[in-house]
Design a protein around this motif. Structure first.
Motif, PDB file in Angstrom:
ATOM      1  N   HIS A 137       0.839  -1.340  -0.146  1.00 45.62           N
ATOM      2  CA  HIS A 137      -0.139   0.006   0.101  1.00 45.62           C
ATOM      3  C   HIS A 137       0.885   1.265   0.100  1.00 45.62           C
ATOM      4  N   GLU A 138       0.565   2.254  -0.616  1.00 47.45           N
ATOM      5  CA  GLU A 138       1.040   3.884  -0.166  1.00 47.45           C
ATOM      6  C   GLU A 138       0.109   4.472   0.771  1.00 47.45           C
ATOM      7  N   ALA A 139       0.838   5.498   1.381  1.00 48.61           N
ATOM      8  CA  ALA A 139      -0.165   6.070   2.388  1.00 48.61           C
ATOM      9  C   ALA A 139       0.541   7.645   2.784  1.00 48.61           C
ATOM     10  N   ILE A 140      -0.223   8.111   3.495  1.00 51.01           N
ATOM     11  CA  ILE A 140       0.254   9.428   4.045  1.00 51.01           C
ATOM     12  C   ILE A 140      -0.104   9.287   5.586  1.00 51.01           C
ATOM     13  N   ASP A 141       0.750   9.655   6.258  1.00 48.80           N
ATOM     14  CA  ASP A 141       0.855   9.417   7.746  1.00 48.80           C
ATOM     15  C   ASP A 141       0.810  11.025   8.567  1.00 48.80           C
ATOM     16  N   TYR A 142      -0.145  11.285   9.218  1.00 50.13           N
ATOM     17  CA  TYR A 142      -0.343  12.544  10.087  1.00 50.13           C
ATOM     18  C   TYR A 142      -0.384  11.926  11.371  1.00 50.13           C
ATOM     19  N   TYR A 143       0.264  13.184  12.345  1.00 47.11           N
ATOM     20  CA  TYR A 143       0.202  12.792  13.727  1.00 47.11           C
ATOM     21  C   TYR A 143       0.030  14.166  14.548  1.00 47.11           C
ATOM     22  N   ARG A 144      -0.603  14.349  15.543  1.00 46.51           N
ATOM     23  CA  ARG A 144      -0.855  15.374  16.302  1.00 46.51           C
ATOM     24  C   ARG A 144       0.510  16.107  16.244  1.00 46.51           C
ATOM     25  N   PRO A 145       0.666  17.451  15.986  1.00 48.54           N
ATOM     26  CA  PRO A 145       1.714  17.946  15.891  1.00 48.54           C
ATOM     27  C   PRO A 145       2.325  18.033  17.145  1.00 48.54           C
ATOM     28  N   ILE A 146       3.770  18.007  17.120  1.00 46.43           N
ATOM     29  CA  ILE A 146       4.482  18.072  18.666  1.00 46.43           C
ATOM     30  C   ILE A 146       5.638  19.200  18.394  1.00 46.43           C
ATOM     31  N   LEU A 147       5.690  19.997  19.353  1.00 47.47           N
ATOM     32  CA  LEU A 147       6.797  20.918  19.409  1.00 47.47           C
ATOM     33  C   LEU A 147       8.133  20.364  19.677  1.00 47.47           C
ATOM     34  N   PRO A 148       9.036  21.246  19.443  1.00 50.83           N
ATOM     35  CA  PRO A 148      10.492  20.521  19.658  1.00 50.83           C
ATOM     36  C   PRO A 148      10.449  20.869  21.450  1.00 50.83           C
ATOM     37  N   GLY A 149      10.938  19.731  21.934  1.00 47.10           N
ATOM     38  CA  GLY A 149      11.280  19.663  23.374  1.00 47.10           C
ATOM     39  C   GLY A 149       9.796  19.389  24.149  1.00 47.10           C
ATOM     40  N   GLN A 150       8.690  19.272  23.607  1.00 47.28           N
ATOM     41  CA  GLN A 150       7.458  19.422  23.997  1.00 47.28           C
ATOM     42  C   GLN A 150       7.225  18.216  25.289  1.00 47.28           C
ATOM     43  N   CYS A 161      -4.420  10.030  31.981  1.00 45.82           N
ATOM     44  CA  CYS A 161      -4.669   8.943  30.867  1.00 45.82           C
ATOM     45  C   CYS A 161      -4.890   9.445  29.393  1.00 45.82           C
ATOM     46  N   ALA A 162      -5.900  10.122  29.274  1.00 46.53           N
ATOM     47  CA  ALA A 162      -6.239  10.652  27.848  1.00 46.53           C
ATOM     48  C   ALA A 162      -6.917  11.930  27.905  1.00 46.53           C
ATOM     49  N   GLY A 163      -6.585  12.826  28.798  1.00 46.03           N
ATOM     50  CA  GLY A 163      -7.390  14.212  28.847  1.00 46.03           C
ATOM     51  C   GLY A 163      -6.691  14.926  27.675  1.00 46.03           C
ATOM     52  N   ASP A 164      -5.482  14.614  27.287  1.00 50.70           N
ATOM     53  CA  ASP A 164      -4.734  15.538  26.251  1.00 50.70           C
ATOM     54  C   ASP A 164      -4.358  14.478  25.025  1.00 50.70           C
ATOM     55  N   PRO A 165      -5.153  13.850  24.530  1.00 40.65           N
ATOM     56  CA  PRO A 165      -5.076  12.730  23.858  1.00 40.65           C
ATOM     57  C   PRO A 165      -4.020  12.905  22.476  1.00 40.65           C
ATOM     58  N   PHE A 166      -3.257  12.118  22.480  1.00 35.67           N
ATOM     59  CA  PHE A 166      -2.296  12.150  21.057  1.00 35.67           C
ATOM     60  C   PHE A 166      -3.442  11.327  20.094  1.00 35.67           C
ATOM     61  N   TRP A 167      -3.108  11.660  18.724  1.00 41.64           N
ATOM     62  CA  TRP A 167      -3.881  11.059  17.765  1.00 41.64           C
ATOM     63  C   TRP A 167      -2.848  10.654  16.351  1.00 41.64           C
TER      64      TRP A 167
END
Length: 331
Positions: free
Chosen positions: A107-120, A178-184
């Motif tokens: 398969h081909e794909a595009i991956d996205y994640y919740r943005p992460i700031l440097p050092g966050q 646990c997941a009050g600030d969920p990553f995605w």
């Protein structure tokens, strides 16, 4: 995987979607019936369809259509948002770059994640730091995807509230630390016709057998192309037959630890044997990136009183998985 299920249950979550955030309605009979069905599905299959979810069918289809339009572009156009380690593993990958257990996936794909700031998150998240790469074509790609992300994130949060009730936990158990600030994570995938791939580069799986990494996954798959398979306890592969207007949902690795094995993720894979390009859009609702997931007391008491699993820091688990998901030197 919990049983020798032969079909994947369908759950109408409309009472949950309407009432789960209203403290006066969380004991209503129709909502509690959805909670009961979620509990049964998570125990017996680890997979379920949801309908009555409130995400417009027109948007569900548009997300797939726009994804298909992107994947139909010339290679040089797609590679303008190529995934690299410098992009934080975000962006486009051509067929065969993604691997499962060392075997290239078709398969081909595009991956996205919740943005992460440097050092966050200190060094924990450094391999995934960055912002997402959005193509300029189709012109409305980013706008449509962000509208969709807003809705599926909220739907996932509501389903997790229902799952908390199903486990006898407080309704907000998957919030806070646990997941009050969920990553995605968000993944657009296209599974080509296998015979279109040179035989020397071809394998027989669109994506190999695996479990998902986090709490809950929502899959938006093409309506008429049967390819997603789920394995029951006897080792039999069951098709997740496309049902228009639904999401296919499944629980992930963090749920197994958090529930002390009451709910376990189920192996699944994709094999596109059809003569059609198949588009699938996966949304993955996760814990807080830096959350330490451990068996919770209410679940330990239901399973012998002793933790069956070691604690896992979700971000460490994700980074390790991501860094082993791709053929070295091809991205």
């Amino acid at each position: 995987m919990g049983s020798d299920f032969k079909t994947i249950p369908i759950i109408d979550v409309s009472p949950l979607v309407a009432k789960i955030d209203d403290p006066k309605s969380t004991t209503s009979d129709d909502l509690l019936e959805v909670v009961r069905q979620l509990d049964k599905a998570c125990k017996e299959a680890g997979f379920f369809y949801v309908k009555g979810h409130g995400v417009p069918d027109s948007l569900i289809r548009e997300v797939r259509e726009i994804s298909r339009s992107f994947f139909a572009l010339p290679a040089e156009e797609k590679l303008k948002i190529k995934m690299t380690t410098k992009s934080g593993y975000r962006g486009y990958q051509k067929v065969g770059v993604n691997i499962t257990k060392g075997k290239p996936d078709m398969h081909e794909a595009i991956d996205y994640y919740r943005p992460i700031l440097p050092g966050q998150y200190g060094d924990l998240a450094s391999p995934l730091e960055g912002n997402n790469l959005w193509p300029k074509t189709p012109f409305n790609f980013k706008e449509v995807m962000e509208d969709y992300l807003f809705l599926v994130k909220d739907l996932s949060r509501k389903i997790m509230r229902g799952i908390a009730l199903a486990l006898g936990a407080p309704i907000d158990a998957f919030e806070g630390d646990c997941a009050g600030d969920p990553f995605w994570a968000f993944r657009l995938m296209c599974y080509p016709v296998l015979t279109d791939i040179p035989e020397s580069e071809r394998t027989d799986t669109g994506i190999g057998a695996h479990t998902d990494y986090g709490l809950l996954s929502l899959v938006n798959q093409d309506d008429e192309i049967q390819a997603l398979e789920v394995q029951n306890r006897s080792g039999v592969w069951i098709y997740a037959v496309p049902i228009p207007g639904t999401f296919v949902c499944n629980i992930g690795d963090m749920m197994k630890v958090w529930t002390n094995g009451i709910y376990e993720p189920t192996l699944h894979r994709v094999i596109n044997k059809t003569p059609f390009y198949r588009v699938s859009v996966g949304f993955f609702y996760e814990s807080n990136f830096d959350a330490c997931i451990e068996p919770v007391e209410c679940c330990k008491q239901k399973t012998g009183g002793v933790a069956k699993y070691d604690n896992i820091v979700y971000g460490e688990h994700l980074v390790k998985k991501v860094q082993n998901n791709f053929v070295k030197g091809r991205y």
